[in-house]
Design a protein around this motif. Structure first.
Motif, PDB file in Angstrom:
ATOM      1  N   LEU A 145      11.784   2.922  -0.152  1.00  0.00           N
ATOM      2  CA  LEU A 145      11.769   2.338   1.191  1.00  0.00           C
ATOM      3  C   LEU A 145      10.820   1.139   1.229  1.00  0.00           C
ATOM      4  N   ALA A 146       9.657   1.287   0.610  1.00  0.00           N
ATOM      5  CA  ALA A 146       8.668   0.203   0.596  1.00  0.00           C
ATOM      6  C   ALA A 146       9.188  -1.013  -0.146  1.00  0.00           C
ATOM      7  N   VAL A 147       9.803  -0.816  -1.306  1.00  0.00           N
ATOM      8  CA  VAL A 147      10.293  -1.966  -2.065  1.00  0.00           C
ATOM      9  C   VAL A 147      11.467  -2.624  -1.343  1.00  0.00           C
ATOM     10  N   PHE A 148      12.273  -1.847  -0.658  1.00  0.00           N
ATOM     11  CA  PHE A 148      13.364  -2.423   0.133  1.00  0.00           C
ATOM     12  C   PHE A 148      12.794  -3.297   1.253  1.00  0.00           C
ATOM     13  N   GLY A 149      11.732  -2.831   1.893  1.00  0.00           N
ATOM     14  CA  GLY A 149      11.058  -3.640   2.909  1.00  0.00           C
ATOM     15  C   GLY A 149      10.513  -4.935   2.342  1.00  0.00           C
ATOM     16  N   VAL A 152       0.853  -1.201   0.000  1.00  0.00           N
ATOM     17  CA  VAL A 152       0.000   0.000   0.000  1.00  0.00           C
ATOM     18  C   VAL A 152       0.884   1.245   0.000  1.00  0.00           C
ATOM     19  N   LEU A 153       1.919   1.248   0.852  1.00  0.00           N
ATOM     20  CA  LEU A 153       2.845   2.383   0.879  1.00  0.00           C
ATOM     21  C   LEU A 153       3.479   2.582  -0.494  1.00  0.00           C
ATOM     22  N   TYR A 154       3.915   1.494  -1.113  1.00  0.00           N
ATOM     23  CA  TYR A 154       4.534   1.565  -2.437  1.00  0.00           C
ATOM     24  C   TYR A 154       3.550   2.145  -3.457  1.00  0.00           C
ATOM     25  N   THR A 155       2.328   1.665  -3.452  1.00  0.00           N
ATOM     26  CA  THR A 155       1.326   2.103  -4.421  1.00  0.00           C
ATOM     27  C   THR A 155       1.006   3.583  -4.243  1.00  0.00           C
ATOM     28  N   VAL A 156       0.802   4.022  -3.013  1.00  0.00           N
ATOM     29  CA  VAL A 156       0.517   5.435  -2.750  1.00  0.00           C
ATOM     30  C   VAL A 156       1.720   6.297  -3.127  1.00  0.00           C
ATOM     31  N   ALA A 157       2.916   5.839  -2.758  1.00  0.00           N
ATOM     32  CA  ALA A 157       4.130   6.593  -3.088  1.00  0.00           C
ATOM     33  C   ALA A 157       4.322   6.673  -4.600  1.00  0.00           C
ATOM     34  N   ARG A 158       3.993   5.607  -5.312  1.00  0.00           N
ATOM     35  CA  ARG A 158       4.114   5.604  -6.779  1.00  0.00           C
ATOM     36  C   ARG A 158       3.143   6.605  -7.406  1.00  0.00           C
ATOM     37  N   PHE A 159       1.965   6.751  -6.807  1.00  0.00           N
ATOM     38  CA  PHE A 159       1.018   7.769  -7.285  1.00  0.00           C
ATOM     39  C   PHE A 159       1.665   9.151  -7.177  1.00  0.00           C
TER      40      PHE A 159
END
Length: 148
Positions: free
Chosen positions: A126-130, A96-103
Motif C-alpha cells: 500500500l505504501a509503495v503504491f502511494g 515511514v509506513l513502508y519501512t516499518v511494514a518492511r520490518f
C-alpha cells in the motif's frame, strides 16, 4: 548551462526516511548472517537445500525476507526521492509506513511461515503504491506546468 534546484525544507524528512531504510537493510543483512551461522549455511550458498539441511526452510525464509527487500529497494528509493520532490511530507509518511511494514514483513517471513510476512508487512505494498501515485503526480505536474 547550470541548473538550480530548490528543495522544500520538508524534503529533509524524505532523505531521513531513506537513511532509516538503509539502517533497516543493514539490520536484515546481519540477521541473515546470524541465520547462516545458526543453520550452518555457508557462503557462497544463497539458499539451503532441504535434502542437505533439516533447517533449510527456516534459513531460506530469513534469506528470502532480506532478498525480497533488496529486490524492492530500487523502486522504493526512486519513488520516494522523486515523489518527495512535489509531496515531501506525504512521501516521507508513506516511506515511514513502508519501512516499518518492511520490518514486520521480514520478521514475519523469518518465523519460517511465509504467510506471516503479510500480516502487518503487507502494508508495504500500500505504501509503495502511494509513492507511485506521488511520483506520477510529480511527472504530470512537470508536463502540464506553464513555462514562465
Amino acid at each position: 548551462m547550470a541548473v538550480s534546484i530548490e528543495f522544500a525544507k520538508e524534503y529533509g524528512y524524505v532523505v531521513l526516511v531513506l537513511v532509516a531504510y538503509a539502517f533497516l537493510n543493514f539490520w536484515m543483512s546481519f540477521q541473515v548472517g546470524k541465520a547462516r551461522r545458526k543453520y550452518k549455511v555457508f557462503y557462497p550458498t544463497m539458499y539451503a537445500i532441504e535434502s542437505e539441511n533439516k533447517d533449510a526452510k527456516l534459513f531460506n525464509c530469513v534469506q528470502r525476507g532480506h532478498q525480497n527487500s533488496l529486490e524492492m529497494m530500487p523502486m522504493f528509493f526512486v519513488m520516494l526521492l522523486l515523489g518527495g520532490l512535489q509531496h515531501p511530507t506525504i512521501a516521507a509518511g508513506l516511506g515511514v509506513l513502508y519501512t516499518v511494514a518492511r520490518f514486520f514483513y521480514f520478521k514475519g517471513y523469518a518465523t519460517g511461515v511465509p504467510d506471516n510476512r503479510l500480516k502487518i508487512g503487507g502494508l508495504n505494498f500500500l505504501a509503495v503504491f502511494g509513492l507511485i501515485i506521488c511520483t506520477a503526480s510529480f511527472g504530470i505536474n512537470l508536463l502540464i506546468r506553464e513555462t514562465l
